[in-house]
Design an enzyme around this catalytic site. Structure first.
Site, PDB file in Angstrom:
ATOM      1  N   GLU A  59      -3.127  -4.769  -2.872  1.00  0.00           N
ATOM      2  CA  GLU A  59      -3.683  -5.689  -3.876  1.00  0.00           C
ATOM      3  C   GLU A  59      -3.710  -5.022  -5.249  1.00  0.00           C
ATOM      4  OE1 GLU A  59      -4.877  -4.829  -0.925  1.00  0.00           O
ATOM      5  OE2 GLU A  59      -6.255  -6.315  -0.101  1.00  0.00           O
TER       6      GLU A  59
ATOM      7  N   CYS B 244     -10.689  -2.964  -3.987  1.00  0.00           N
ATOM      8  CA  CYS B 244      -9.810  -4.034  -4.483  1.00  0.00           C
ATOM      9  C   CYS B 244     -10.617  -5.234  -4.945  1.00  0.00           C
ATOM     10  CB  CYS B 244      -8.817  -4.441  -3.400  1.00  0.00           C
ATOM     11  SG  CYS B 244      -7.577  -3.160  -3.130  1.00  0.00           S
TER      12      CYS B 244
ATOM     13  N   ASN C 163       0.841  -1.193   0.000  1.00  0.00           N
ATOM     14  CA  ASN C 163       0.000   0.000   0.000  1.00  0.00           C
ATOM     15  C   ASN C 163       0.876   1.241   0.000  1.00  0.00           C
ATOM     16  OD1 ASN C 163       0.543  -0.904   2.668  1.00  0.00           O
ATOM     17  ND2 ASN C 163      -1.168   0.222   3.520  1.00  0.00           N
ATOM     18  N   ILE C 164       0.400   2.237  -0.739  1.00  0.00           N
ATOM     19  CA  ILE C 164       1.130   3.491  -0.917  1.00  0.00           C
ATOM     20  C   ILE C 164       0.156   4.624  -0.619  1.00  0.00           C
ATOM     21  CG2 ILE C 164       2.409   4.943  -2.549  1.00  0.00           C
ATOM     22  CD1 ILE C 164       3.080   2.327  -4.083  1.00  0.00           C
ATOM     23  N   GLU C 165       0.439   5.347   0.453  1.00  0.00           N
ATOM     24  CA  GLU C 165      -0.502   6.381   0.906  1.00  0.00           C
ATOM     25  C   GLU C 165      -0.095   7.755   0.386  1.00  0.00           C
ATOM     26  OE1 GLU C 165      -0.841   5.657   5.170  1.00  0.00           O
ATOM     27  OE2 GLU C 165      -2.133   3.938   4.722  1.00  0.00           O
TER      28      GLU C 165
ATOM     29  N   CYS D  43      -4.106   0.555  -2.368  1.00  0.00           N
ATOM     30  CA  CYS D  43      -3.924  -0.669  -1.590  1.00  0.00           C
ATOM     31  C   CYS D  43      -2.881  -1.594  -2.224  1.00  0.00           C
ATOM     32  CB  CYS D  43      -5.224  -1.444  -1.507  1.00  0.00           C
ATOM     33  SG  CYS D  43      -6.527  -0.620  -0.613  1.00  0.00           S
TER      34      CYS D  43
ATOM     35  N   CYS E 195     -10.348  -4.571   0.712  1.00  0.00           N
ATOM     36  CA  CYS E 195     -11.418  -3.569   0.715  1.00  0.00           C
ATOM     37  C   CYS E 195     -12.310  -3.737  -0.518  1.00  0.00           C
ATOM     38  CB  CYS E 195     -10.824  -2.163   0.768  1.00  0.00           C
ATOM     39  SG  CYS E 195     -10.220  -1.571  -0.816  1.00  0.00           S
TER      40      CYS E 195
HETATM   41  O1  DUR Z   1      -6.737  -5.146   2.213  1.00  0.00           O
HETATM   42  C1  DUR Z   1      -6.272  -4.011   2.434  1.00  0.00           C
HETATM   43  C2  DUR Z   1      -6.794  -3.152   3.412  1.00  0.00           C
HETATM   44  C3  DUR Z   1      -6.208  -1.909   3.592  1.00  0.00           C
HETATM   45  N1  DUR Z   1      -5.138  -1.541   2.834  1.00  0.00           N
HETATM   46  C4  DUR Z   1      -4.456  -0.253   3.087  1.00  0.00           C
HETATM   47  C5  DUR Z   1      -5.145   0.998   2.648  1.00  0.00           C
HETATM   48  C6  DUR Z   1      -4.519   2.011   3.593  1.00  0.00           C
HETATM   49  O2  DUR Z   1      -3.230   2.386   3.106  1.00  0.00           O
HETATM   50  C7  DUR Z   1      -4.306   1.229   4.872  1.00  0.00           C
HETATM   51  C8  DUR Z   1      -5.370   1.448   5.915  1.00  0.00           C
HETATM   52  O3  DUR Z   1      -6.627   1.194   5.395  1.00  0.00           O
HETATM   53  O4  DUR Z   1      -4.267  -0.131   4.476  1.00  0.00           O
HETATM   54  C9  DUR Z   1      -4.608  -2.374   1.875  1.00  0.00           C
HETATM   55  O5  DUR Z   1      -3.611  -2.056   1.225  1.00  0.00           O
HETATM   56  N2  DUR Z   1      -5.218  -3.572   1.679  1.00  0.00           N
HETATM   57 ZN    ZN Z   2      -8.094  -2.264  -1.188  1.00  0.00          ZN
END
Ligand code: DUR
Ligand code: ZN
Length: 132
Positions: free
Chosen positions: A55, A89, A42-44, A53, A86
């Site tokens: 995935e 995804c 995941n990259i915010e 996310c 989520c």
């Molecule tokens: O299955 C998931 C659930 C959450 N996130 C990430 C999104 C966000 O960066 C952090 C918190 O929701 O986790 C994912 O990458 N995959």
């Molecule tokens: Zn997701």
């Protein structure tokens, strides 16, 4: 490839997560038909809605390299239950991955749930819905 090995790949992917806001690292490993593994984390972003996310990172990396046939995906995070993808995804998995692809949800404690996207997102909106 063994499920255990793919889970290890997802854990390696997870270490690359950029999560200054949630501090919640997620890793994904997507296995292609010919045995290649794509990592995703995941990259915010400071504009929170731009967060991507793990995935979707893995799927978009693979697809954009021309690898379109997948047999399994492992997802891992430090969750109580096996990490659950989520809704966004699930929608992307439903369109770009086979219905019967193994989706392996896991956590750092070693709980493992193997499921399909059909079970994760029954009745998904699909490309066919765009044509009457
Ligand atoms: O299955 C998931 C659930 C959450 N996130 C990430 C999104 C966000 O960066 C952090 C918190 O929701 O986790 C994912 O990458 N995959
Ligand atoms: Zn997701």
């Amino acid at each position: 490839m063994q499920i255990e090995k793919l889970i290890e790949e997802a854990k390696i992917a997870r270490e690359k997560a950029y999560v200054p806001y949630s501090k919640f690292k997620v890793g994904a490993a997507l296995l292609t038909e010919d045995g290649k593994v794509y990592h995703g984390c995941n990259i915010e972003n400071a504009a929170y809605s731009m967060c991507n996310c793990a995935e979707r990172t893995a799927i978009f990396k693979a697809y954009s390299e021309g690898d379109k046939k997948y047999t399994a995906m492992a997802v891992v995070a430090d969750t109580e239950r096996p990490c659950s993808p989520c809704g966004a995804c699930r929608q992307v998995i439903a369109e770009l991955c086979p219905k019967d692809m193994k989706v392996i949800l896991t956590n750092l404690k070693g709980d493992i749930q193997e499921i399909t996207i059909e079970k994760l997102l029954p009745g998904a909106f699909s490309p066919e819905d765009l044509h009457e």
